[in-house]
Scaffold this active site. Structure first.
Site, PDB file in Angstrom:
ATOM      1  N   LYS A  93       0.828  -1.217   0.000  1.00  0.00           N
ATOM      2  CA  LYS A  93       0.000   0.000   0.000  1.00  0.00           C
ATOM      3  C   LYS A  93       0.860   1.264   0.000  1.00  0.00           C
ATOM      4  O   LYS A  93       0.577   2.212  -0.725  1.00  0.00           O
ATOM      5  CB  LYS A  93      -0.928   0.017   1.223  1.00  0.00           C
ATOM      6  CG  LYS A  93      -1.955  -1.090   1.270  1.00  0.00           C
ATOM      7  CD  LYS A  93      -3.024  -0.809   2.308  1.00  0.00           C
ATOM      8  CE  LYS A  93      -2.458  -0.583   3.697  1.00  0.00           C
ATOM      9  NZ  LYS A  93      -1.817  -1.787   4.255  1.00  0.00           N
TER      10      LYS A  93
ATOM     11  N   ARG B 185     -11.366   0.363   8.502  1.00  0.00           N
ATOM     12  CA  ARG B 185     -11.032  -1.049   8.688  1.00  0.00           C
ATOM     13  C   ARG B 185     -12.258  -1.888   9.021  1.00  0.00           C
ATOM     14  O   ARG B 185     -12.170  -3.114   9.064  1.00  0.00           O
ATOM     15  CB  ARG B 185      -9.989  -1.197   9.798  1.00  0.00           C
ATOM     16  CG  ARG B 185      -8.638  -0.592   9.441  1.00  0.00           C
ATOM     17  CD  ARG B 185      -7.615  -0.840  10.521  1.00  0.00           C
ATOM     18  NE  ARG B 185      -6.310  -0.290  10.148  1.00  0.00           N
ATOM     19  CZ  ARG B 185      -5.233  -0.359  10.922  1.00  0.00           C
ATOM     20  NH1 ARG B 185      -5.312  -0.956  12.098  1.00  0.00           N
ATOM     21  NH2 ARG B 185      -4.091   0.173  10.520  1.00  0.00           N
TER      22      ARG B 185
ATOM     23  N   ARG C  13      11.184  -7.932   5.628  1.00  0.00           N
ATOM     24  CA  ARG C  13      11.194  -6.553   6.113  1.00  0.00           C
ATOM     25  C   ARG C  13      11.690  -6.479   7.547  1.00  0.00           C
ATOM     26  O   ARG C  13      12.442  -5.581   7.916  1.00  0.00           O
ATOM     27  CB  ARG C  13       9.792  -5.942   6.015  1.00  0.00           C
ATOM     28  CG  ARG C  13       9.726  -4.461   6.359  1.00  0.00           C
ATOM     29  CD  ARG C  13       8.324  -3.913   6.204  1.00  0.00           C
ATOM     30  NE  ARG C  13       7.449  -4.344   7.277  1.00  0.00           N
ATOM     31  CZ  ARG C  13       6.160  -3.996   7.373  1.00  0.00           C
ATOM     32  NH1 ARG C  13       5.624  -3.239   6.433  1.00  0.00           N
ATOM     33  NH2 ARG C  13       5.421  -4.417   8.385  1.00  0.00           N
TER      34      ARG C  13
ATOM     35  N   ARG D  65      12.655  -4.762  12.984  1.00  0.00           N
ATOM     36  CA  ARG D  65      11.382  -4.662  13.696  1.00  0.00           C
ATOM     37  C   ARG D  65      11.072  -5.978  14.390  1.00  0.00           C
ATOM     38  O   ARG D  65      10.989  -7.033  13.772  1.00  0.00           O
ATOM     39  CB  ARG D  65      10.256  -4.311  12.714  1.00  0.00           C
ATOM     40  CG  ARG D  65      10.261  -2.875  12.276  1.00  0.00           C
ATOM     41  CD  ARG D  65       9.138  -2.570  11.298  1.00  0.00           C
ATOM     42  NE  ARG D  65       7.828  -2.931  11.828  1.00  0.00           N
ATOM     43  CZ  ARG D  65       6.675  -2.530  11.276  1.00  0.00           C
ATOM     44  NH1 ARG D  65       6.695  -1.750  10.221  1.00  0.00           N
ATOM     45  NH2 ARG D  65       5.520  -2.907  11.789  1.00  0.00           N
TER      46      ARG D  65
ATOM     47  N   ARG E  77      -1.529 -10.933  13.011  1.00  0.00           N
ATOM     48  CA  ARG E  77      -1.948  -9.687  12.360  1.00  0.00           C
ATOM     49  C   ARG E  77      -2.769  -9.981  11.113  1.00  0.00           C
ATOM     50  O   ARG E  77      -3.777  -9.321  10.841  1.00  0.00           O
ATOM     51  CB  ARG E  77      -0.725  -8.845  12.015  1.00  0.00           C
ATOM     52  CG  ARG E  77      -0.062  -8.188  13.222  1.00  0.00           C
ATOM     53  CD  ARG E  77       1.338  -7.728  12.905  1.00  0.00           C
ATOM     54  NE  ARG E  77       1.380  -6.733  11.847  1.00  0.00           N
ATOM     55  CZ  ARG E  77       2.503  -6.360  11.234  1.00  0.00           C
ATOM     56  NH1 ARG E  77       3.653  -6.919  11.564  1.00  0.00           N
ATOM     57  NH2 ARG E  77       2.462  -5.436  10.297  1.00  0.00           N
TER      58      ARG E  77
END
Length: 421
Positions: A246, A321, A360, A366, A377
């Site tokens: 996105k 959402r 990532r 992260r 998630r």
């Protein structure tokens, strides 16, 4: 002007002198008339951002109407020590002029409204922010700049009723009877107007024009010589699971189409860090471990959206959402004569999402980009958004994009959607 001819009388007969004087007098009359027309045209039409507005209600007429309303309130509220509750932002000028004409003992408070999804059976509740007074047993006079549909005022009345005032009265500068959708007892109306877009005397166009002393009406598009802003508006909801691309595609869309970008997380953090009223209210929910209500977030988004001024459209990233959020966003835009033009869904297989997010995490360090956390998630995403995809499908604006493959091909598919809007 006749002094110009002193000393020349002996050169002209009385008849010739009178003729020349008459010609000069006629010229002066024409010049004065022309100057009046030019001044009036210049003053009556103004440019605000991309629109032209024409004066419709001069200040003198506004103040006369306020005189009449104030006189009625002074008579009706004598001996009641009313609390005038001025609703910001629009009513600040009206409230000031009105209160200068109130001669009875009274108090003044300035409040703002924040809508949110509540737990009551009515669904939406309007929170009135800024009330420090005890309203129990008080006579309240709500001071508004304009009442159109009346829906917000109806919700405000419902909210105030929980504070047990003795009575609540409505005073508005302007009312559009054609747009009223609910039954309201509006006791004090300074002026009724047609269903036109107006600004000035506290009312704004994209936060501009509030300080104008007169009230202006939008000049029709054909006179404006401007493209219809609503027609070119391309508000887009970009939709996709974490890792679907996105952010990358949004950057490309912004660069090509000049769209704005509103990220829910950035807006929420910004409101809280700046200590705005909405930010303080949101922080109270967060500090209590509660979710920030949907419509409170929409109010924040609305502030950012309006602050963008003239724009070609906005990409909404991270919102909505859920279906209630989508409904709230739709209403917020509808209040401005706008809409979501397209929901663009980037569809990427889950195994590819896992691969992208783990990579990532390795590159960025992260800690939340690990297999277990990512799986949770993605599970939450699918559960929350499945009904939302169906909702946008029914709206007729869902556009499915295969998010797997070359970056240029994916962006080309998105452009094919946007170019048809």
């Amino acid at each position: 002007m006749l002094q110009m001819f002193i000393g020349f009388e002996h050169l002209l007969t009385d008849a010739k002198l009178q003729k020349y004087c008459q010609l000069i007098e006629n010229f002066l009359k024409f010049f004065v008339f022309l100057q009046i027309i030019l001044n009036k045209t210049h003053m009556d039409t103004i440019q605000v951002l991309d629109k032209k507005f024409r004066i419709s209600i001069p200040e003198a007429e506004i103040l006369k109407s306020i005189d009449v309303v104030a006189e009625r309130i002074n008579k009706d509220m004598a001996g009641k020590n009313p609390l005038f509750m001025a609703v910001l932002n629009g009513s600040f000028i009206f409230a000031a002029d009105l209160l200068r004409r109130i001669t009875i003992p009274c108090e003044v408070s300035f409040v703002k409204l924040a809508s949110y999804q509540g737990t009551l059976s009515s669904g939406k509740v309007t929170e009135v922010i800024g009330i420090n007074e005890n309203l129990a047993g008080r006579t309240i006079v709500i001071v508004e700049d304009i009442i159109e549909s009346g829906l917000t005022m109806r919700q405000m009345l419902d909210s105030l009723s929980t504070r047990n005032p003795e009575s609540v009265h409505i005073c508005t500068l302007l009312q559009k009877p054609e747009k009223l959708k609910v039954n309201l007892n509006i006791e004090y109306v300074a002026m009724t107007i047609p269903n036109d877009f107006i600004l000035g005397y506290g009312l704004d166009y994209n936060q501009q024009g509030r300080s104008l002393k007169d009230i202006y009406t939008l000049v029709p598009e054909e006179e404006n010589n401007q493209p219809n802003h609503t027609e070119k508006m391309k508000n887009i909801v970009i939709f996709g699971a974490p890792g679907s691309g996105k952010g990358t595609q949004s950057d490309l869309m912004i660069e090509k189409y000049g769209l704005g970008h509103i990220s829910t997380g950035d807006v929420l953090r910004g409101e809280i860090s700046r200590g705005t009223e909405l930010g303080k209210t949101a922080k109270e929910f967060i500090d209590k471990g509660q979710l920030v209500p949907d419509s409170l977030i929409v109010n924040m988004l609305a502030g950012v959206y309006d602050a963008l001024g003239d724009h070609n459209g906005v990409i909404f990233d991270g919102f909505p959402r859920t279906v209630p959020q989508a409904e709230a966003l739709k209403q917020m835009l509808a209040d401005r004569g706008h809409e979501v033009a397209a929901m663009i869904e980037l569809d990427v297989p889950e195994d590819e999402l896992m691969t992208r997010l783990i990579k990532r995490g390795q590159e960025s360090g992260r800690s939340d980009d690990n297999a277990e956390t990512i799986a949770k998630r993605l599970d939450v995403y699918h559960k929350q958004t499945s009904p939302l995809i169906e909702w946008y499908e029914k709206e007729g604006i869902r556009h499915h994009i295969n998010g797997l493959g070359a970056l240029d091909r994916i962006f080309g598919d998105i452009c094919a959607v946007i170019d048809k809007l």
